[in-house]
Design an enzyme around this catalytic site. Structure first.
Site, PDB file in Angstrom:
ATOM      1  N   THR A   5      35.198  26.084 -59.100  1.00 29.25           N
ATOM      2  CA  THR A   5      36.388  26.859 -58.745  1.00 29.25           C
ATOM      3  C   THR A   5      35.928  28.287 -58.414  1.00 29.25           C
ATOM      4  O   THR A   5      35.497  28.549 -57.306  1.00 29.25           O
ATOM      5  CB  THR A   5      37.442  26.841 -59.870  1.00 29.25           C
ATOM      6  OG1 THR A   5      36.820  27.173 -61.121  1.00 29.25           O
ATOM      7  CG2 THR A   5      38.074  25.453 -59.979  1.00 29.25           C
ATOM      8  N   LYS A  16      30.933  22.864 -64.701  1.00 31.85           N
ATOM      9  CA  LYS A  16      31.532  23.983 -64.000  1.00 31.85           C
ATOM     10  C   LYS A  16      32.199  24.865 -65.035  1.00 31.85           C
ATOM     11  O   LYS A  16      32.620  24.413 -66.106  1.00 31.85           O
ATOM     12  CB  LYS A  16      32.544  23.518 -62.946  1.00 31.85           C
ATOM     13  CG  LYS A  16      33.771  22.795 -63.465  1.00 31.85           C
ATOM     14  CD  LYS A  16      34.903  23.668 -63.958  1.00 31.85           C
ATOM     15  CE  LYS A  16      35.295  24.699 -62.930  1.00 31.85           C
ATOM     16  NZ  LYS A  16      36.397  25.592 -63.488  1.00 31.85           N
ATOM     17  N   THR A  56      32.881  22.192 -72.763  1.00 32.48           N
ATOM     18  CA  THR A  56      32.872  23.143 -71.679  1.00 32.48           C
ATOM     19  C   THR A  56      34.122  22.974 -70.828  1.00 32.48           C
ATOM     20  O   THR A  56      34.956  22.128 -71.107  1.00 32.48           O
ATOM     21  CB  THR A  56      31.628  22.927 -70.808  1.00 32.48           C
ATOM     22  OG1 THR A  56      31.627  23.904 -69.771  1.00 32.48           O
ATOM     23  CG2 THR A  56      31.603  21.556 -70.196  1.00 32.48           C
ATOM     24  N   GLU A 102      33.074  35.127 -64.692  1.00 32.81           N
ATOM     25  CA  GLU A 102      33.714  35.828 -63.574  1.00 32.81           C
ATOM     26  C   GLU A 102      33.407  37.319 -63.616  1.00 32.81           C
ATOM     27  O   GLU A 102      33.699  38.012 -64.588  1.00 32.81           O
ATOM     28  CB  GLU A 102      35.225  35.587 -63.621  1.00 32.81           C
ATOM     29  CG  GLU A 102      35.579  34.157 -63.251  1.00 32.81           C
ATOM     30  CD  GLU A 102      37.036  33.815 -63.467  1.00 32.81           C
ATOM     31  OE1 GLU A 102      37.482  32.811 -62.887  1.00 32.81           O
ATOM     32  OE2 GLU A 102      37.722  34.531 -64.226  1.00 32.81           O
ATOM     33  N   ASN A 113      40.784  37.853 -61.602  1.00 34.50           N
ATOM     34  CA  ASN A 113      41.881  37.205 -62.311  1.00 34.50           C
ATOM     35  C   ASN A 113      43.237  37.821 -61.997  1.00 34.50           C
ATOM     36  O   ASN A 113      44.279  37.190 -62.244  1.00 34.50           O
ATOM     37  CB  ASN A 113      41.610  37.212 -63.817  1.00 34.50           C
ATOM     38  CG  ASN A 113      40.599  36.147 -64.174  1.00 34.50           C
ATOM     39  OD1 ASN A 113      40.913  34.977 -64.258  1.00 34.50           O
ATOM     40  ND2 ASN A 113      39.350  36.566 -64.358  1.00 34.50           N
ATOM     41  N   THR A 117      46.434  33.795 -55.710  1.00 38.31           N
ATOM     42  CA  THR A 117      46.648  34.207 -54.328  1.00 38.31           C
ATOM     43  C   THR A 117      45.365  34.492 -53.564  1.00 38.31           C
ATOM     44  O   THR A 117      45.405  34.714 -52.368  1.00 38.31           O
ATOM     45  CB  THR A 117      47.538  35.477 -54.292  1.00 38.31           C
ATOM     46  OG1 THR A 117      46.929  36.480 -55.108  1.00 38.31           O
ATOM     47  CG2 THR A 117      48.912  35.167 -54.813  1.00 38.31           C
TER      48      THR A 117
END
Length: 413
Positions: A163, A189, A200, A286, A408, A413
């Protein structure tokens, strides 16, 4: 041989993948669930009913695929396949979401000619949106023709489960069991919403070892507690966390069990695979710029050490200090003190790499420039010694950056 552990009996397999263990094929493709053209549907298939085990999120709001996979593995302890989509979590989607997960299972089972109860389902992505099932159906119809045992086929699968991940995560080792070469491989992932209380975000382990479902399940839970349950990125436990293991038995060893002379070697190989994947998730957090490792020793028990390590690695203040290369040991000791386990406030040592900042809970003069240089590296290790007993644990995470907020703030969007 195993890196960093002289007792290890596993060997890392260069360019190994989930299709390296005998009996497994994989595939991945783009079916239209993502706004980009990145792969978003994948599968792993075993030639025979594989002994299977799974561990799942402890979040109360469990996604529909979790229920379907639990049911599949519970039916016989065997799986022939797992079908995975990214771009949509199929979580908090009510009866329709559940029906869609079951349809994914039955459609792929029919496409490859296996019983539906021998197929697991996994999803990852945005919560609260229904799957575009017309696109999923089209992708499932194409998958069987793409299944293969090549590295490219495995790579397609790895790409299909991502993702916000920046990189794929895979590893493979070999272990000698009963004189036969056994392979253990994994792919996972995860990048955000990472604070597992079971496994995970999504993880898949394949092996050609002969091992029963019950023994595999016990081992998977034990290894998970030392690896995937010791990472955090942002303190959030997903609705979709799932780790599934499948064993084909094609290696031809005597069935593994706790009393088997090579059980420890297999356990160490599996632990290494899961640790590599867990650390890869933490490193790929991230917006992250560095991997952070916290090693705790001298605790009253391993459980106490785990609690402290996870508290330190999950502290937003510690993570922010690491991002800013600020040797603020006060944030570390504050996290140690609020972990909820016994600590002697007079005997704590803290070090950043080789740089000692605290001895017996008292500040030590250290080279600030050297500390700054160390914290600017891409890997930071924080050592905490409580000097109480023999309990120890290691946890992994990442720094907290401006980019984490940016990613985030616009995830949907």
């Amino acid at each position: 041989m195993g890196q960093g552990n002289i007792a290890a009996t596993y060997t890392v397999v260069p360019d190994g993948s989930v299709t390296t263990p005998q009996g497994f094929k994989a595939a991945g493709l783009h079916c239209g669930l993502k706004k980009t053209t990145r792969h978003d549907l994948g599968a792993i298939v075993c030639e025979v009913p594989a002994a299977a085990a799974g561990v799942y999120t402890t979040n109360v709001f469990q996604a529909a695929p979790i229920h379907v996979t639990r049911e599949s593995i519970s039916a016989s302890g065997k799986l022939r396949a797992v079908i995975v989509n990214s771009g949509n979590a199929n979580a908090c989607t009510g009866k329709q979401g559940e029906a869609d997960a079951y349809e994914m299972r039955s459609a792929f089972a029919e496409a490859i000619g296996v019983p539906a109860e021998q197929v697991a389902v996994a999803s990852t992505g945005v919560i609260g949106e229904l799957l575009k099932m017309d696109r999923v159906r089209g992708g499932i119809a194409e998958l069987p023709a793409r299944l293969g045992s090549s590295y490219e086929a495995a790579d397609d699968f790895c790409q299909s489960i991502l993702t916000t991940d920046l990189v794929k995560k895979e590893v493979c080792v070999s272990v000698v069991i009963d004189g036969k070469t056994v392979h253990i491989a994994g792919a996972s992932k995860g990048s955000g919403m990472i604070h597992p209380n079971m496994a995970t975000m999504l993880g898949f382990v394949t092996t050609d070892a002969a091992i029963g479902s019950e023994a595999l399940h016990t081992l998977l839970r034990q290894v998970t507690d030392l690896t995937f349950n010791m990472i955090t990125v942002d303190g959030d436990t997903s609705t979709n966390d799932m780790l599934v293991a499948m064993a084909s038995g094609y290696a031809g060893n005597e069935e593994l069990h706790a009393a088997h002379p090579d059980y420890a070697a297999f356990t160490e190989g599996l632990r290494y695979v899961c640790e590599v994947l867990a650390k890869a998730i933490a490193r790929d957090g991230e917006g992250a710029t560095k991997l952070v490792e916290v090693q705790v020793r001298g605790a009253e028990s391993d459980a106490s050490a785990q609690a402290i390590a996870k508290t330190v690695i999950g502290s937003s203040l510690v993570k922010s200090a690491v991002f800013g290369a600020d040797a603020n040991w006060g944030r570390i000791i504050a996290a140690v003190g609020r972990a909820g386990v016994a600590v002697n406030p007079k005997t704590v040592d803290i070090a950043l790499g080789d740089i000692v900042t605290l001895t017996q809970s008292r500040p030590v003069a250290f080279d600030e420039e050297a500390a700054l240089a160390y914290l600017k590296g891409d890997t930071v290790v924080i050592y905490v010694d409580l000097h109480m007993a023999d309990g120890s644990a290691t946890a992994w995470g990442c720094d907290l950056t401006y980019d984490y907020v940016r990613i985030n703030a616009a995830y949907r969007t």
